[in-house]
Design a protein around this motif. Structure first.
Motif, PDB file in Angstrom:
ATOM      1  N   TRP A   1      30.264  49.584  37.428  1.00 25.24           N
ATOM      2  CA  TRP A   1      31.447  49.536  38.313  1.00 25.24           C
ATOM      3  C   TRP A   1      32.496  48.582  37.746  1.00 25.24           C
ATOM      4  O   TRP A   1      33.674  48.913  37.637  1.00 25.24           O
ATOM      5  CB  TRP A   1      31.020  49.109  39.728  1.00 25.24           C
ATOM      6  N   ARG A   2      32.045  47.385  37.330  1.00 26.34           N
ATOM      7  CA  ARG A   2      32.989  46.391  36.787  1.00 26.34           C
ATOM      8  C   ARG A   2      33.667  46.904  35.517  1.00 26.34           C
ATOM      9  O   ARG A   2      34.857  46.714  35.308  1.00 26.34           O
ATOM     10  CB  ARG A   2      32.268  45.074  36.469  1.00 26.34           C
ATOM     11  N   GLU A   3      32.879  47.563  34.677  1.00 27.31           N
ATOM     12  CA  GLU A   3      33.415  48.091  33.416  1.00 27.31           C
ATOM     13  C   GLU A   3      34.461  49.179  33.694  1.00 27.31           C
ATOM     14  O   GLU A   3      35.515  49.222  33.056  1.00 27.31           O
ATOM     15  CB  GLU A   3      32.250  48.644  32.579  1.00 27.31           C
ATOM     16  N   THR A   4      34.166  50.049  34.656  1.00 27.42           N
ATOM     17  CA  THR A   4      35.129  51.102  35.018  1.00 27.42           C
ATOM     18  C   THR A   4      36.429  50.464  35.508  1.00 27.42           C
ATOM     19  O   THR A   4      37.527  50.850  35.100  1.00 27.42           O
ATOM     20  CB  THR A   4      34.549  52.008  36.134  1.00 27.42           C
ATOM     21  N   CYS A   5      36.292  49.471  36.384  1.00 26.67           N
ATOM     22  CA  CYS A   5      37.483  48.810  36.930  1.00 26.67           C
ATOM     23  C   CYS A   5      38.285  48.125  35.823  1.00 26.67           C
ATOM     24  O   CYS A   5      39.517  48.225  35.772  1.00 26.67           O
ATOM     25  CB  CYS A   5      37.083  47.773  37.984  1.00 26.67           C
ATOM     26  N   ARG A   6      37.567  47.475  34.909  1.00 29.35           N
ATOM     27  CA  ARG A   6      38.245  46.731  33.835  1.00 29.35           C
ATOM     28  C   ARG A   6      38.965  47.681  32.883  1.00 29.35           C
ATOM     29  O   ARG A   6      40.140  47.525  32.588  1.00 29.35           O
ATOM     30  CB  ARG A   6      37.204  45.908  33.071  1.00 29.35           C
ATOM     31  N   LYS A   7      38.238  48.747  32.461  1.00 29.41           N
ATOM     32  CA  LYS A   7      38.818  49.685  31.487  1.00 29.41           C
ATOM     33  C   LYS A   7      39.973  50.479  32.088  1.00 29.41           C
ATOM     34  O   LYS A   7      40.869  50.919  31.390  1.00 29.41           O
ATOM     35  CB  LYS A   7      37.737  50.669  31.024  1.00 29.41           C
ATOM     36  N   ARG A   8      39.937  50.702  33.390  1.00 31.39           N
ATOM     37  CA  ARG A   8      40.901  51.605  34.006  1.00 31.39           C
ATOM     38  C   ARG A   8      41.893  50.905  34.943  1.00 31.39           C
ATOM     39  O   ARG A   8      42.552  51.557  35.760  1.00 31.39           O
ATOM     40  CB  ARG A   8      40.164  52.700  34.757  1.00 31.39           C
ATOM     41  N   ASN A   9      41.965  49.588  34.831  1.00 26.75           N
ATOM     42  CA  ASN A   9      42.949  48.830  35.612  1.00 26.75           C
ATOM     43  C   ASN A   9      42.861  49.040  37.121  1.00 26.75           C
ATOM     44  O   ASN A   9      43.880  49.138  37.789  1.00 26.75           O
ATOM     45  CB  ASN A   9      44.385  49.153  35.147  1.00 26.75           C
ATOM     46  N   VAL A  10      41.639  49.127  37.619  1.00 27.51           N
ATOM     47  CA  VAL A  10      41.464  49.181  39.076  1.00 27.51           C
ATOM     48  C   VAL A  10      41.089  47.761  39.490  1.00 27.51           C
ATOM     49  O   VAL A  10      40.046  47.254  39.081  1.00 27.51           O
ATOM     50  CB  VAL A  10      40.340  50.184  39.457  1.00 27.51           C
ATOM     51  N   ASP A  11      41.973  47.095  40.271  1.00 31.66           N
ATOM     52  CA  ASP A  11      41.748  45.659  40.474  1.00 31.66           C
ATOM     53  C   ASP A  11      41.211  45.305  41.857  1.00 31.66           C
ATOM     54  O   ASP A  11      41.201  44.150  42.241  1.00 31.66           O
ATOM     55  CB  ASP A  11      43.038  44.879  40.179  1.00 31.66           C
ATOM     56  N   ARG A  12      40.764  46.340  42.617  1.00 25.30           N
ATOM     57  CA  ARG A  12      40.195  46.039  43.935  1.00 25.30           C
ATOM     58  C   ARG A  12      39.360  47.217  44.409  1.00 25.30           C
ATOM     59  O   ARG A  12      39.490  48.316  43.867  1.00 25.30           O
ATOM     60  CB  ARG A  12      41.303  45.744  44.940  1.00 25.30           C
ATOM     61  N   PRO A  13      38.501  46.985  45.454  1.00 28.70           N
ATOM     62  CA  PRO A  13      37.773  48.124  46.016  1.00 28.70           C
ATOM     63  C   PRO A  13      38.756  49.168  46.530  1.00 28.70           C
ATOM     64  O   PRO A  13      39.849  48.832  46.983  1.00 28.70           O
ATOM     65  CB  PRO A  13      36.973  47.495  47.161  1.00 28.70           C
TER      66      PRO A  13
END
Ligand code: COA
Ligand code: U4Y
Length: 221
Positions: A186-198
């Motif tokens: 989940w963290r990797e997806t958020c980091r790679k794809r610029n998703v900064d919150r739930p």
């Protein structure tokens, strides 16, 4: 930012109009665009045997507009892998209350790619799907997919494990895989794809929503 609404049989009354539009969009995307003609229906709604009261839909919404979606089907019942394409799971398919089959991921045409929204709708869907699994205590996803997804998953820290070899289905190279749920993914997806919150929205639901089978020892008395 795009939000990802959790829709189950419990709150679907809040989404009746949205769901009708959703099944029309599926018809446009899968039957008309992708030409998966076996899914065509005269009413213009693409609904199959895996759209049941147990199915969960993650709906990407911009205001009241659907811009994408992902479908989750419990592996304790019929799935694409077990009932339609068992040849993809030579090692046996997964049946567990902690595993859901992912399918019908899509983004509407004008929201695809980098240009349309930041973060991309597809990024919100993938991050939100892992977020959902973590909140619900799921351990695994299973997927019947075209092989071009493999490098896409690897890029976002998901690690697809093949259940068999790639097989030609209707002219497409397809494979059955499992993917482990993890906070790291989940963290990797958020980091790679610029998703900064739930990204999940739980209208009319108290998360977590999936009842867990009680161990026999708790059921006894
Ligand atoms: N075959 C091979 N590769 C594909 C593909 C296809 N049918 N569709 C998408 N891709 C890959 C390509 O590498 C593409 O890169 P490109 O720009 O170099 O062609 C990349 O995915 C990005 O796709 P794009 O459509 O620009 O954007 P996205 O990442 O926002 O959305 C999807 C990806 C798959 C969600 C979107 O293309 C879609 O909704 N497609 C129709 C529905 C579908 O086929 N879903 C998958 C099966 S359930
Ligand atoms: C159905 C019969 O592409 N056939 C069906 C049914 C292989 C073929 O399955 C047919 C679908 C997902 C369809 C097509 O010719 C990737 C992905 N999944 C497909 C899906 O349906 O979602 C299945 C494989 S395509 O006509 N077919 N349904 N009866 N009921 C994917 C999912 C999640 C992700 C990434 C990729 O996170």
């Amino acid at each position: 930012m795009t939000e990802l609404h959790v829709v189950s049989h419990v709150n679907r009354h809040l989404y009746e109009g949205v769901l009708d539009e959703y099944f029309r969009l599926r018809h446009q995307i899968y039957v008309e665009e992708r030409r998966w003609t076996e899914l065509a229906r005269p009413d213009g709604r693409e609904i199959d045997q895996f759209d049941t009261p147990d199915t969960i839909y993650l709906m990407a919404m911009e205001g009241s507009r659907i811009v994408g979606s992902h479908r989750l089907v419990p592996t304790t019942g019929p799935t694409l892998m077990s009932d339609v394409f068992p040849q993809l799971a030579l090692r046996g398919f997964v049946r567990s209350p902690f595993a859901y089959e992912l399918s019908r991921v899509f983004v509407v045409r004008d929201r695809r790619g980098d240009q349309a929204a930041q973060p991309r709708v597809e990024s919100v869907i993938m991050a939100g799907t892992m977020e959902f699994a973590l909140i619900e205590g799921l351990s695994q996803f299973t997927i019947v997919m075209e092989t071009w997804w493999v490098p896409r998953f690897q890029e976002i820290g998901w690690n697809p494990r093949p259940l068999g070899v790639a097989v030609d289905i209707n002219g497409m190279s397809c494979i059955g895989v499992t993917i482990n749920v993890s906070e790291k993914a989940w963290r990797e997806t958020c980091r790679k794809r610029n998703v900064d919150r739930p990204v999940l929205v739980w209208n009319g639901l108290d998360a977590p929503i999936l009842g867990r089978p009680q161990p026999a020892v708790l059921r006894a008395g």
